[in-house]
Scaffold this motif. Structure first.
Motif, PDB file in Angstrom:
ATOM      1  N   LEU A 219       0.823  -1.199   0.000  1.00 48.00           N
ATOM      2  CA  LEU A 219       0.000   0.000   0.000  1.00 48.00           C
ATOM      3  C   LEU A 219       0.863   1.257   0.000  1.00 48.00           C
ATOM      4  O   LEU A 219       0.537   2.250  -0.676  1.00 48.00           O
ATOM      5  N   ALA A 220       1.966   1.255   0.744  1.00 45.18           N
ATOM      6  CA  ALA A 220       2.841   2.434   0.804  1.00 45.18           C
ATOM      7  C   ALA A 220       3.447   2.740  -0.554  1.00 45.18           C
ATOM      8  O   ALA A 220       3.518   3.906  -0.969  1.00 45.18           O
ATOM      9  N   VAL A 221       3.892   1.703  -1.255  1.00 43.63           N
ATOM     10  CA  VAL A 221       4.449   1.900  -2.600  1.00 43.63           C
ATOM     11  C   VAL A 221       3.374   2.454  -3.534  1.00 43.63           C
ATOM     12  O   VAL A 221       3.621   3.376  -4.322  1.00 43.63           O
ATOM     13  N   THR A 222       2.157   1.910  -3.444  1.00 42.89           N
ATOM     14  CA  THR A 222       1.054   2.387  -4.281  1.00 42.89           C
ATOM     15  C   THR A 222       0.702   3.836  -3.959  1.00 42.89           C
ATOM     16  O   THR A 222       0.542   4.668  -4.863  1.00 42.89           O
ATOM     17  N   PHE A 223       0.577   4.149  -2.680  1.00 39.84           N
ATOM     18  CA  PHE A 223       0.252   5.521  -2.274  1.00 39.84           C
ATOM     19  C   PHE A 223       1.362   6.495  -2.668  1.00 39.84           C
ATOM     20  O   PHE A 223       1.089   7.638  -3.043  1.00 39.84           O
ATOM     21  N   GLY A 224       2.623   6.050  -2.560  1.00 39.82           N
ATOM     22  CA  GLY A 224       3.733   6.916  -2.929  1.00 39.82           C
ATOM     23  C   GLY A 224       3.723   7.245  -4.417  1.00 39.82           C
ATOM     24  O   GLY A 224       3.887   8.408  -4.822  1.00 39.82           O
ATOM     25  N   ALA A 225       3.522   6.214  -5.248  1.00 39.34           N
ATOM     26  CA  ALA A 225       3.461   6.434  -6.695  1.00 39.34           C
ATOM     27  C   ALA A 225       2.265   7.308  -7.063  1.00 39.34           C
ATOM     28  O   ALA A 225       2.360   8.211  -7.908  1.00 39.34           O
ATOM     29  N   PHE A 226       1.116   7.059  -6.413  1.00 40.81           N
ATOM     30  CA  PHE A 226      -0.081   7.867  -6.681  1.00 40.81           C
ATOM     31  C   PHE A 226       0.145   9.321  -6.273  1.00 40.81           C
ATOM     32  O   PHE A 226      -0.293  10.246  -6.974  1.00 40.81           O
ATOM     33  N   SER A 227       0.806   9.540  -5.130  1.00 37.24           N
ATOM     34  CA  SER A 227       1.070  10.903  -4.674  1.00 37.24           C
ATOM     35  C   SER A 227       1.937  11.659  -5.670  1.00 37.24           C
ATOM     36  O   SER A 227       1.687  12.836  -5.974  1.00 37.24           O
ATOM     37  N   GLY A 228       2.962  10.975  -6.193  1.00 38.43           N
ATOM     38  CA  GLY A 228       3.811  11.613  -7.192  1.00 38.43           C
ATOM     39  C   GLY A 228       3.054  11.935  -8.458  1.00 38.43           C
ATOM     40  O   GLY A 228       3.142  13.053  -8.983  1.00 38.43           O
ATOM     41  N   LEU A 229       2.279  10.986  -8.953  1.00 38.53           N
ATOM     42  CA  LEU A 229       1.542  11.185 -10.195  1.00 38.53           C
ATOM     43  C   LEU A 229       0.429  12.220 -10.021  1.00 38.53           C
ATOM     44  O   LEU A 229       0.251  13.111 -10.871  1.00 38.53           O
ATOM     45  N   GLY A 230      -0.302  12.118  -8.927  1.00 35.78           N
ATOM     46  CA  GLY A 230      -1.371  13.083  -8.671  1.00 35.78           C
ATOM     47  C   GLY A 230      -0.840  14.483  -8.460  1.00 35.78           C
ATOM     48  O   GLY A 230      -1.426  15.463  -8.942  1.00 35.78           O
ATOM     49  N   GLY A 231       0.272  14.598  -7.743  1.00 32.28           N
ATOM     50  CA  GLY A 231       0.858  15.915  -7.521  1.00 32.28           C
ATOM     51  C   GLY A 231       1.374  16.540  -8.801  1.00 32.28           C
ATOM     52  O   GLY A 231       1.222  17.754  -9.025  1.00 32.28           O
ATOM     53  N   LEU A 232       1.966  15.734  -9.671  1.00 29.89           N
ATOM     54  CA  LEU A 232       2.455  16.250 -10.950  1.00 29.89           C
ATOM     55  C   LEU A 232       1.293  16.717 -11.822  1.00 29.89           C
ATOM     56  O   LEU A 232       1.379  17.751 -12.490  1.00 29.89           O
ATOM     57  N   TYR A 233       0.201  15.957 -11.824  1.00 23.87           N
ATOM     58  CA  TYR A 233      -0.978  16.354 -12.609  1.00 23.87           C
ATOM     59  C   TYR A 233      -1.550  17.670 -12.099  1.00 23.87           C
ATOM     60  O   TYR A 233      -1.873  18.570 -12.888  1.00 23.87           O
ATOM     61  N   ALA A 234      -1.668  17.796 -10.775  1.00 23.05           N
ATOM     62  CA  ALA A 234      -2.185  19.037 -10.203  1.00 23.05           C
ATOM     63  C   ALA A 234      -1.264  20.209 -10.521  1.00 23.05           C
ATOM     64  O   ALA A 234      -1.728  21.320 -10.800  1.00 23.05           O
ATOM     65  N   SER A 235       0.031  19.948 -10.512  1.00 17.64           N
ATOM     66  CA  SER A 235       0.993  20.996 -10.835  1.00 17.64           C
ATOM     67  C   SER A 235       0.824  21.489 -12.270  1.00 17.64           C
ATOM     68  O   SER A 235       0.866  22.695 -12.534  1.00 17.64           O
ATOM     69  N   SER A 236       0.620  20.565 -13.194  1.00 19.04           N
ATOM     70  CA  SER A 236       0.460  20.955 -14.594  1.00 19.04           C
ATOM     71  C   SER A 236      -0.877  21.637 -14.857  1.00 19.04           C
ATOM     72  O   SER A 236      -0.979  22.499 -15.732  1.00 19.04           O
TER      73      SER A 236
END
Length: 279
Positions: A219-236
């Motif tokens: 779950l931590a690996v999944t949440f970490g990858a999601f946080s990176g991807l979601g944060g990058l999308y929000a940034s763009s």
């Protein structure tokens, strides 16, 4: 156009790899309560990065060397009965960051924008950076998997581990160095100030949902990858700093997991009571 020639594509791959790496080591950081040490490590890599940029070598090498010195220094100081681990870590944190600031101040007209290492620069990652992150992820995962048994014993039942013949101090250093490699790898993309949240928040969120180490890790690996991807999308989408956006996303995942897991536990408790005391 080559996929790797696009900055956004490279950033997407980097946040997925960095998020997975952060979640992987974050499990041990959270379960062993090493958040303060990890914060010290993120700050103490700064002088190594600065020194590497000054002398013209790869900044990753400088960060690795500085991080290794801090990890070994904290491990050595914390073994002395007159020293407290938190105090030793605090000294390393402030001393390392002060050294980095001092090195920057000595360079008039310093051409490299080292402030990017404080808040990250995800859109400037190169194919070489991606390769470094991928290799670091594979190496750290292999080390944690191969050393799972002694690390688990040392972390959760130190007395039994010593009685069983495990060199607990050696395994402590192995774990600290694994955390250090992860920190140095993700700092250029996320920044020294923001890296701690990406390491701790996904693992803390995963901890809300399970007691099993394997499930927490997945779950931590999944949440970490999601946080990176979601944060990058929000940034763009909203034109905000990528490092800050990724950190806020990871914090949001933790907050949401805390609320939802408590609601789920409350519902299970209510269901169990209804079965024991039917209407």
């Amino acid at each position: 156009m080559n996929w790797w020639d696009d900055a956004l594509h490279r950033a997407t791959a980097e946040v997925l790899l960095a998020g997975a790496l952060a979640g992987l080591v974050g499990v041990h950081v959270v379960l062993r309560r090493l958040s303060f040490f990890t914060m010290a490590l993120t700050h103490a890599t700064f002088p190594g990065v600065v020194a590497a940029a000054i002398i013209g070598v790869n900044i990753f090498v400088g960060g690795v060397v500085a991080g290794a010195i801090v990890a070994l220094g904290v491990a050595a100081l914390s073994r002395r009965q007159s020293q407290n681990t938190a105090a030793a870590t605090g000294v390393m944190l402030s001393g390392g960051f002060a050294l980095g600031a001092g090195l920057v101040a000595t360079q008039n007209g310093f051409s490299r924008d080292l402030t990017s290492f404080l808040v990250g620069s995800i859109l400037t990652v190169s194919p070489q950076d991606l390769m470094t992150t991928a290799v670091a992820l594979v190496v750290v995962a292999a080390v944690l998997l191969a050393c799972a048994r002694p690390l688990r014993y040392t972390g959760f039942d130190r007395a039994s581990a010593q009685a069983a013949g495990f060199a607990t101090d050696v395994w402590d250093v192995v774990l600290l160095l694994a955390i250090q490699v992860a920190v140095v790898t993700i700092v250029p993309a996320i920044g020294t100030i923001l890296a701690l949240a990406l390491i701790v928040a996904p693992a803390a969120a995963a901890r809300q949902w399970s007691q099993r180490l394997s499930t927490i890790t997945a779950l931590a690996v999944t949440f970490g990858a999601f946080s990176g991807l979601g944060g990058l999308y929000a940034s763009s989408q909203w034109n905000v700093a990528a490092g800050a956006s990724i950190t806020l996303t990871a914090t949001g995942v933790l907050a949401l997991s805390t609320v939802l897991s408590r609601l789920a536990r409350s519902r299970l408790t209510a269901t169990a009571r209804m079965r024991v005391f039917p209407a």
